[in-house]
Motif scaffolding. Sequence first.
Motif, PDB file in Angstrom:
ATOM      1  N   VAL A   1       0.862  -1.187   0.000  1.00 18.95           N
ATOM      2  CA  VAL A   1       0.000   0.000   0.000  1.00 18.95           C
ATOM      3  C   VAL A   1       0.894   1.230   0.000  1.00 18.95           C
ATOM      4  CG1 VAL A   1      -1.704   1.295   1.340  1.00 18.95           C
ATOM      5  CG2 VAL A   1      -1.884  -1.187   1.189  1.00 18.95           C
ATOM      6  N   SER A   2       0.477   2.265  -0.706  1.00 14.05           N
ATOM      7  CA  SER A   2       1.303   3.464  -0.822  1.00 14.05           C
ATOM      8  C   SER A   2       1.573   4.096   0.542  1.00 14.05           C
ATOM      9  CB  SER A   2       0.620   4.498  -1.730  1.00 14.05           C
ATOM     10  OG  SER A   2      -0.483   5.093  -1.067  1.00 14.05           O
ATOM     11  N   GLU A   3       2.731   4.728   0.667  1.00  9.01           N
ATOM     12  CA  GLU A   3       3.090   5.389   1.915  1.00  9.01           C
ATOM     13  C   GLU A   3       2.143   6.553   2.214  1.00  9.01           C
ATOM     14  OE1 GLU A   3       5.320   4.436   4.190  1.00  9.01           O
ATOM     15  OE2 GLU A   3       5.513   2.637   2.925  1.00  9.01           O
ATOM     16  N   GLU A   4       1.634   7.209   1.166  1.00  6.94           N
ATOM     17  CA  GLU A   4       0.702   8.320   1.376  1.00  6.94           C
ATOM     18  C   GLU A   4      -0.621   7.825   1.970  1.00  6.94           C
ATOM     19  OE1 GLU A   4      -0.216  12.398   1.392  1.00  6.94           O
ATOM     20  OE2 GLU A   4       1.668  11.322   1.049  1.00  6.94           O
ATOM     21  N   THR A   5      -1.080   6.666   1.526  1.00  3.40           N
ATOM     22  CA  THR A   5      -2.301   6.100   2.093  1.00  3.40           C
ATOM     23  C   THR A   5      -2.090   5.726   3.559  1.00  3.40           C
ATOM     24  OG1 THR A   5      -3.106   5.275  -0.030  1.00  3.40           O
ATOM     25  CG2 THR A   5      -3.928   4.181   1.938  1.00  3.40           C
ATOM     26  N   LYS A   6      -0.931   5.142   3.863  1.00  2.00           N
ATOM     27  CA  LYS A   6      -0.623   4.813   5.256  1.00  2.00           C
ATOM     28  C   LYS A   6      -0.574   6.085   6.105  1.00  2.00           C
ATOM     29  CE  LYS A   6       2.122   0.676   4.217  1.00  2.00           C
ATOM     30  NZ  LYS A   6       3.483   0.079   4.292  1.00  2.00           N
ATOM     31  N   LYS A   7      -0.007   7.145   5.530  1.00  2.00           N
ATOM     32  CA  LYS A   7       0.066   8.419   6.245  1.00  2.00           C
ATOM     33  C   LYS A   7      -1.332   8.961   6.533  1.00  2.00           C
ATOM     34  CE  LYS A   7       1.467  13.241   5.576  1.00  2.00           C
ATOM     35  NZ  LYS A   7       2.018  14.230   4.616  1.00  2.00           N
ATOM     36  N   ILE A   8      -2.225   8.875   5.542  1.00  2.00           N
ATOM     37  CA  ILE A   8      -3.597   9.364   5.723  1.00  2.00           C
ATOM     38  C   ILE A   8      -4.297   8.588   6.830  1.00  2.00           C
ATOM     39  CG2 ILE A   8      -5.883   9.339   4.628  1.00  2.00           C
ATOM     40  CD1 ILE A   8      -4.575  10.425   2.115  1.00  2.00           C
ATOM     41  N   TYR A   9      -4.088   7.278   6.864  1.00  2.00           N
ATOM     42  CA  TYR A   9      -4.726   6.485   7.930  1.00  2.00           C
ATOM     43  C   TYR A   9      -4.214   6.917   9.302  1.00  2.00           C
ATOM     44  CZ  TYR A   9      -6.484   2.549  10.634  1.00  2.00           C
ATOM     45  OH  TYR A   9      -7.131   1.780  11.576  1.00  2.00           O
ATOM     46  N   LYS A  10      -2.917   7.156   9.427  1.00  2.00           N
ATOM     47  CA  LYS A  10      -2.352   7.607  10.701  1.00  2.00           C
ATOM     48  C   LYS A  10      -2.936   8.963  11.103  1.00  2.00           C
ATOM     49  CE  LYS A  10       2.041   5.099  10.454  1.00  2.00           C
ATOM     50  NZ  LYS A  10       3.526   5.225  10.332  1.00  2.00           N
ATOM     51  N   ILE A  11      -3.119   9.837  10.121  1.00  2.00           N
ATOM     52  CA  ILE A  11      -3.731  11.146  10.395  1.00  2.00           C
ATOM     53  C   ILE A  11      -5.155  10.967  10.888  1.00  2.00           C
ATOM     54  CG2 ILE A  11      -4.532  13.301   9.330  1.00  2.00           C
ATOM     55  CD1 ILE A  11      -2.119  13.019   7.376  1.00  2.00           C
ATOM     56  N   MET A  12      -5.901  10.068  10.240  1.00  2.00           N
ATOM     57  CA  MET A  12      -7.285   9.819  10.647  1.00  2.00           C
ATOM     58  C   MET A  12      -7.349   9.294  12.078  1.00  2.00           C
ATOM     59  SD  MET A  12      -9.285  10.747   8.207  1.00  2.00           S
ATOM     60  CE  MET A  12     -10.768  10.041   8.897  1.00  2.00           C
ATOM     61  N   VAL A  13      -6.457   8.378  12.420  1.00  2.00           N
ATOM     62  CA  VAL A  13      -6.428   7.833  13.781  1.00  2.00           C
ATOM     63  C   VAL A  13      -6.095   8.933  14.789  1.00  2.00           C
ATOM     64  CG1 VAL A  13      -5.221   6.259  15.349  1.00  2.00           C
ATOM     65  CG2 VAL A  13      -5.887   5.480  13.068  1.00  2.00           C
ATOM     66  N   GLU A  14      -5.098   9.758  14.473  1.00  2.00           N
ATOM     67  CA  GLU A  14      -4.719  10.845  15.371  1.00  2.00           C
ATOM     68  C   GLU A  14      -5.872  11.834  15.557  1.00  2.00           C
ATOM     69  OE1 GLU A  14      -1.368  14.429  15.773  1.00  2.00           O
ATOM     70  OE2 GLU A  14      -1.222  12.950  14.136  1.00  2.00           O
ATOM     71  N   ALA A  15      -6.547  12.174  14.465  1.00  2.00           N
ATOM     72  CA  ALA A  15      -7.677  13.106  14.535  1.00  2.00           C
ATOM     73  C   ALA A  15      -8.823  12.502  15.332  1.00  2.00           C
ATOM     74  CB  ALA A  15      -8.134  13.465  13.128  1.00  2.00           C
ATOM     75  N   GLN A  16      -9.082  11.218  15.101  1.00  2.00           N
ATOM     76  CA  GLN A  16     -10.152  10.556  15.835  1.00  2.00           C
ATOM     77  C   GLN A  16      -9.865  10.530  17.334  1.00  2.00           C
ATOM     78  OE1 GLN A  16     -10.117   6.830  16.956  1.00  2.00           O
ATOM     79  NE2 GLN A  16     -12.223   6.207  16.554  1.00  2.00           N
ATOM     80  N   GLN A  17      -8.643  10.200  17.702  1.00  2.00           N
ATOM     81  CA  GLN A  17      -8.291  10.136  19.118  1.00  2.00           C
ATOM     82  C   GLN A  17      -8.401  11.501  19.790  1.00  2.00           C
ATOM     83  OE1 GLN A  17      -7.536   7.137  20.946  1.00  2.00           O
ATOM     84  NE2 GLN A  17      -8.605   6.529  19.078  1.00  2.00           N
ATOM     85  N   ALA A  18      -8.063  12.551  19.068  1.00  2.00           N
ATOM     86  CA  ALA A  18      -8.209  13.905  19.610  1.00  2.00           C
ATOM     87  C   ALA A  18      -9.680  14.242  19.842  1.00  2.00           C
ATOM     88  CB  ALA A  18      -7.568  14.919  18.657  1.00  2.00           C
ATOM     89  N   ALA A  19     -10.526  13.845  18.891  1.00  2.00           N
ATOM     90  CA  ALA A  19     -11.963  14.091  19.036  1.00  2.00           C
ATOM     91  C   ALA A  19     -12.544  13.280  20.185  1.00  2.00           C
ATOM     92  CB  ALA A  19     -12.672  13.764  17.728  1.00  2.00           C
ATOM     93  N   VAL A  20     -12.120  12.027  20.296  1.00  2.00           N
ATOM     94  CA  VAL A  20     -12.595  11.174  21.397  1.00  2.00           C
ATOM     95  C   VAL A  20     -12.230  11.796  22.741  1.00  2.00           C
ATOM     96  CG1 VAL A  20     -12.246   8.962  22.563  1.00  2.00           C
ATOM     97  CG2 VAL A  20     -12.602   9.022  20.087  1.00  2.00           C
ATOM     98  N   LYS A  21     -10.995  12.221  22.877  1.00  2.00           N
ATOM     99  CA  LYS A  21     -10.517  12.799  24.137  1.00  2.00           C
ATOM    100  C   LYS A  21     -11.346  14.018  24.549  1.00  2.00           C
ATOM    101  CE  LYS A  21      -6.243  14.415  26.355  1.00  2.00           C
ATOM    102  NZ  LYS A  21      -4.793  14.705  26.144  1.00  2.00           N
ATOM    103  N   LYS A  22     -11.855  14.738  23.569  1.00  2.00           N
ATOM    104  CA  LYS A  22     -12.637  15.961  23.837  1.00  2.00           C
ATOM    105  C   LYS A  22     -14.100  15.643  24.162  1.00  2.00           C
ATOM    106  CE  LYS A  22     -12.642  20.526  23.876  1.00  2.00           C
ATOM    107  NZ  LYS A  22     -11.803  21.311  24.795  1.00  2.00           N
TER     108      LYS A  22
END
Length: 363
Positions: free
Chosen positions: A242-263
Amino acid sequence: MYLERVRKAQEELRIAGYDIMLICDRENLIYYTGIPEIECGGLIIPAEGEPLLVTLWLDIPHIKHLLEFEAVGYVYGRDTMASAVARLISKMGYVAPKIVFSKYFVEVGVYETLMNNIPGMKVINGTELCYKIRAIKDEKEIEFITKASEMVRKGMEAAIDAIEPGMTESEVLGYAELAMRKAGSEGSPFRMQVLTKDRQLMTHPYATTTTIENNQPIVIHLGATYRGYVSKMCRTIALGQVSEETKKIYKIMVEAQQAAVKKSMPETPVKEVYNEAFKIIDENGYGDKFIVDIGYGIGIRQSEFYPIIGKNRDYILKENMVIDLMFPTIYDKEFGGPRVTDTLIVKNPPEILTKYSYDMVQK
């Protein structure tokens, strides 16, 4: 417990100046009766007085000993739910009653029967009111959603273990569904997803007979139901390279989700929850490829529209609301599509019910 829910609905009716709430959808019949098996039923909740359930006469012996209020039966073929309800409401003595319906769409036959038999009846769309009443979950509801969450985890494990190139999306989903059913799920609350790359940016895709080819990300979005209550979870895996950019996007999504959950704590405006996620998306250069809503309430329905977590929404989170975060992805045509979703309880700190690894599993 269920009669208490009726009393809460009656209080809302009196505040709004409405006469009757008519429940004729399965979701709200479950909420107010606790009985998932009711079909072709109508629950009459007057602003004052006692509720009355109208349902098929064959179901009465089973239902009567479970209900906390009265039920009457009608014989299909000689009567309909709508005609029985109209007859009973007419006997209540209302003049041009304001009747709240519990869903966006009312069957034409039901509407016509009521209009023809209840002079001057005024129809009120009470969908948001019903979702508002259901938004804060009690102890029993949280117990049911927690059990459904355990079943979803079993399904995710089975899907990821089974998936390999050459299978179809629906075959992979079959392994997940079997695992969830064996764990006690009563069925899927929505059209579940095992998605190859080309359909991951669609609004409501679902698993089809599409053959899964190697070297692409796969989105797996599952749901389970227990005693009428729902949980859901989504993860993205890497099948082959899988492309590195797709992996990067998934990591961004996880980070964003965790920030929203924490709030997601009591008394927090949903705009602030959204902003926590969007800030991370935007800092990584994808702000213009993200949408304005990221979550909904969860309960008897997989998406209960109170609260809606979004940029332009005015809801305030309350303790023991159950919500999902996040349902969208980054909408980049070449690399977008990865998703991550969890079911969680609004509390301090928030509690994720669908605990599962956030790693992009490599298969």
